[in-house]
Design a protein around this motif. Sequence first.
Motif, PDB file in Angstrom:
ATOM      1  N   GLY A 262       6.168 -12.138  -3.245  1.00  0.00           N
ATOM      2  CA  GLY A 262       7.012 -11.534  -4.264  1.00  0.00           C
ATOM      3  C   GLY A 262       6.282 -10.696  -5.289  1.00  0.00           C
ATOM      4  O   GLY A 262       6.805 -10.430  -6.373  1.00  0.00           O
ATOM      5  N   ASP A 263       5.076 -10.230  -4.950  1.00  0.00           N
ATOM      6  CA  ASP A 263       4.260  -9.483  -5.909  1.00  0.00           C
ATOM      7  C   ASP A 263       4.864  -8.093  -6.151  1.00  0.00           C
ATOM      8  O   ASP A 263       4.884  -7.252  -5.252  1.00  0.00           O
ATOM      9  CB  ASP A 263       2.829  -9.355  -5.372  1.00  0.00           C
ATOM     10  CG  ASP A 263       1.894  -8.657  -6.341  1.00  0.00           C
ATOM     11  OD1 ASP A 263       2.354  -8.246  -7.427  1.00  0.00           O
ATOM     12  OD2 ASP A 263       0.694  -8.534  -6.017  1.00  0.00           O
ATOM     13  N   PRO A 264       5.354  -7.811  -7.384  1.00  0.00           N
ATOM     14  CA  PRO A 264       5.954  -6.506  -7.667  1.00  0.00           C
ATOM     15  C   PRO A 264       4.948  -5.362  -7.675  1.00  0.00           C
ATOM     16  O   PRO A 264       5.320  -4.188  -7.601  1.00  0.00           O
ATOM     17  CB  PRO A 264       6.569  -6.697  -9.062  1.00  0.00           C
ATOM     18  CG  PRO A 264       5.743  -7.773  -9.692  1.00  0.00           C
ATOM     19  CD  PRO A 264       5.356  -8.693  -8.572  1.00  0.00           C
ATOM     20  N   ASN A 265       3.654  -5.680  -7.765  1.00  0.00           N
ATOM     21  CA  ASN A 265       2.618  -4.640  -7.798  1.00  0.00           C
ATOM     22  C   ASN A 265       2.429  -3.951  -6.449  1.00  0.00           C
ATOM     23  O   ASN A 265       1.684  -2.979  -6.349  1.00  0.00           O
ATOM     24  CB  ASN A 265       1.284  -5.235  -8.256  1.00  0.00           C
ATOM     25  CG  ASN A 265       1.330  -5.682  -9.703  1.00  0.00           C
ATOM     26  OD1 ASN A 265       1.935  -5.018 -10.539  1.00  0.00           O
ATOM     27  ND2 ASN A 265       0.716  -6.816  -9.999  1.00  0.00           N
ATOM     28  N   LYS A 266       3.077  -4.475  -5.408  1.00  0.00           N
ATOM     29  CA  LYS A 266       2.944  -3.865  -4.084  1.00  0.00           C
ATOM     30  C   LYS A 266       3.851  -2.650  -3.915  1.00  0.00           C
ATOM     31  O   LYS A 266       3.690  -1.875  -2.980  1.00  0.00           O
ATOM     32  CB  LYS A 266       3.227  -4.906  -2.998  1.00  0.00           C
ATOM     33  CG  LYS A 266       2.136  -5.970  -2.870  1.00  0.00           C
ATOM     34  CD  LYS A 266       2.412  -6.894  -1.697  1.00  0.00           C
ATOM     35  CE  LYS A 266       1.205  -7.794  -1.420  1.00  0.00           C
ATOM     36  NZ  LYS A 266       0.924  -8.692  -2.504  1.00  0.00           N
ATOM     37  N   TYR A 267       4.820  -2.486  -4.802  1.00  0.00           N
ATOM     38  CA  TYR A 267       5.714  -1.342  -4.697  1.00  0.00           C
ATOM     39  C   TYR A 267       4.983  -0.052  -5.071  1.00  0.00           C
ATOM     40  O   TYR A 267       4.177  -0.016  -6.005  1.00  0.00           O
ATOM     41  CB  TYR A 267       6.932  -1.521  -5.598  1.00  0.00           C
ATOM     42  CG  TYR A 267       7.841  -2.663  -5.178  1.00  0.00           C
ATOM     43  CD1 TYR A 267       8.600  -2.564  -4.012  1.00  0.00           C
ATOM     44  CD2 TYR A 267       7.933  -3.822  -5.937  1.00  0.00           C
ATOM     45  CE1 TYR A 267       9.435  -3.601  -3.612  1.00  0.00           C
ATOM     46  CE2 TYR A 267       8.762  -4.871  -5.545  1.00  0.00           C
ATOM     47  CZ  TYR A 267       9.501  -4.748  -4.385  1.00  0.00           C
ATOM     48  OH  TYR A 267      10.318  -5.781  -3.988  1.00  0.00           O
ATOM     49  N   ASP A 268       5.294   1.012  -4.326  1.00  0.00           N
ATOM     50  CA  ASP A 268       4.753   2.350  -4.593  1.00  0.00           C
ATOM     51  C   ASP A 268       3.225   2.397  -4.527  1.00  0.00           C
ATOM     52  O   ASP A 268       2.592   3.237  -5.169  1.00  0.00           O
ATOM     53  CB  ASP A 268       5.226   2.865  -5.963  1.00  0.00           C
ATOM     54  CG  ASP A 268       6.743   2.944  -6.053  1.00  0.00           C
ATOM     55  OD1 ASP A 268       7.346   3.433  -5.080  1.00  0.00           O
ATOM     56  OD2 ASP A 268       7.304   2.507  -7.071  1.00  0.00           O
ATOM     57  N   ARG A 269       2.640   1.498  -3.765  1.00  0.00           N
ATOM     58  CA  ARG A 269       1.178   1.488  -3.557  1.00  0.00           C
ATOM     59  C   ARG A 269       0.911   1.631  -2.062  1.00  0.00           C
ATOM     60  O   ARG A 269       1.669   1.147  -1.222  1.00  0.00           O
ATOM     61  CB  ARG A 269       0.559   0.173  -4.071  1.00  0.00           C
ATOM     62  CG  ARG A 269       0.905  -0.164  -5.518  1.00  0.00           C
ATOM     63  CD  ARG A 269       0.131   0.679  -6.496  1.00  0.00           C
ATOM     64  NE  ARG A 269      -1.254   0.292  -6.557  1.00  0.00           N
ATOM     65  CZ  ARG A 269      -1.710  -0.699  -7.340  1.00  0.00           C
ATOM     66  NH1 ARG A 269      -0.876  -1.414  -8.092  1.00  0.00           N
ATOM     67  NH2 ARG A 269      -3.002  -0.966  -7.388  1.00  0.00           N
ATOM     68  N   ASP A 270      -0.194   2.292  -1.733  1.00  0.00           N
ATOM     69  CA  ASP A 270      -0.564   2.442  -0.324  1.00  0.00           C
ATOM     70  C   ASP A 270      -0.758   1.077   0.319  1.00  0.00           C
ATOM     71  O   ASP A 270      -1.544   0.256  -0.168  1.00  0.00           O
ATOM     72  CB  ASP A 270      -1.853   3.251  -0.203  1.00  0.00           C
ATOM     73  CG  ASP A 270      -1.645   4.721  -0.556  1.00  0.00           C
ATOM     74  OD1 ASP A 270      -0.568   5.249  -0.227  1.00  0.00           O
ATOM     75  OD2 ASP A 270      -2.547   5.324  -1.164  1.00  0.00           O
ATOM     76  N   SER A 271      -0.053   0.841   1.400  1.00  0.00           N
ATOM     77  CA  SER A 271      -0.116  -0.445   2.095  1.00  0.00           C
ATOM     78  C   SER A 271      -0.317  -0.236   3.588  1.00  0.00           C
ATOM     79  O   SER A 271       0.122   0.774   4.154  1.00  0.00           O
ATOM     80  CB  SER A 271       1.167  -1.251   1.871  1.00  0.00           C
ATOM     81  OG  SER A 271       1.361  -1.545   0.505  1.00  0.00           O
ATOM     82  N   ILE A 272      -0.967  -1.204   4.215  1.00  0.00           N
ATOM     83  CA  ILE A 272      -1.070  -1.253   5.673  1.00  0.00           C
ATOM     84  C   ILE A 272      -0.324  -2.501   6.126  1.00  0.00           C
ATOM     85  O   ILE A 272      -0.597  -3.604   5.646  1.00  0.00           O
ATOM     86  CB  ILE A 272      -2.527  -1.317   6.161  1.00  0.00           C
ATOM     87  CG1 ILE A 272      -3.350  -0.170   5.588  1.00  0.00           C
ATOM     88  CG2 ILE A 272      -2.568  -1.266   7.692  1.00  0.00           C
ATOM     89  CD1 ILE A 272      -4.823  -0.217   5.989  1.00  0.00           C
TER      90      ILE A 272
END
Length: 307
Positions: A262-272
Amino acid sequence: MKIFRSFKEASFIRNPVVTTGSFDGVHIGHKTILNRLKMLAEKYNGESVLITFCPHPRKVLYPETAGKDLKLINSQEEKLELLRKSGLDNIIIIEFTRDFSKITSEQFVRDFLHGILNAKVVVAGFNHHFGFNQEGDYKQLWAMREKYNFEAEEIPEQEVMHETVSSTKIRQAISEGFIQKANAYLDHYYIVMGKPERYQYRNNFYEINLAKVPLTEECKLLPAPGIYAISSKTDNSDSKGMVIINETSDGKKEILINFFDGDPNKYDRDSIIFFHKRIHGSFNLADQSDSARWLKAAKTEISELIY
């Protein structure tokens, strides 16, 4: 890994050990070639080089037939990430056009491999063809090696579970939802790279936060609709979760992800996003009662998986 967009830019590479191909998926057969490039580069005190093409040649040569609906395992960004991890020294990305397709196999060797790069070794994959009408093959490379002062080597076909590996077979496995089979052929997890965005979804029977991962390229191949066990990497943060490949009313697929932490910091960040296993097949996300049942069951099952 150095990235070049023309042969001229790459003309200073030391003792190039070169291979050519699309390398879609960077699968186990490609990795065998790349590992051999590294060994030969060390032997000749040189550098490994992959010459690849964008867009995919089929899209240029057969826009109304074989290339029209061609989906690729990797976006350009994903392929570069996988090649970087493989330890490749240099990649030359050549714009593939109809004019370029008319270059003969000997012209390609004479003008580019020898004339500009001064290749030390040219490595060809099994049954690899190049040049106008795919006239060039390993036999031609072998015949031209003395004339143009390079060594030539062919890599045999690779098998997994007694099946010959090819990008075509991997695409079929992915499109049918057989992710574990595809991963075995790839020798790594099938991935999607992107920036998750907040997604408005409300289910009165089951509370769940979903994010949507927009595709960076329309030709990116997505798995069959369903629920998948995934892991994700955002910056230095790893997370477990599930992905829903949802088929929209217009027949297109979208990627929806639920991060278990549920980490909100993952939104709008480059993810694999790494796909591990298909948990459930297609279901109607708009049917709140039915989807709540499957989402809850899938989350429970994925939470118990060790990966």
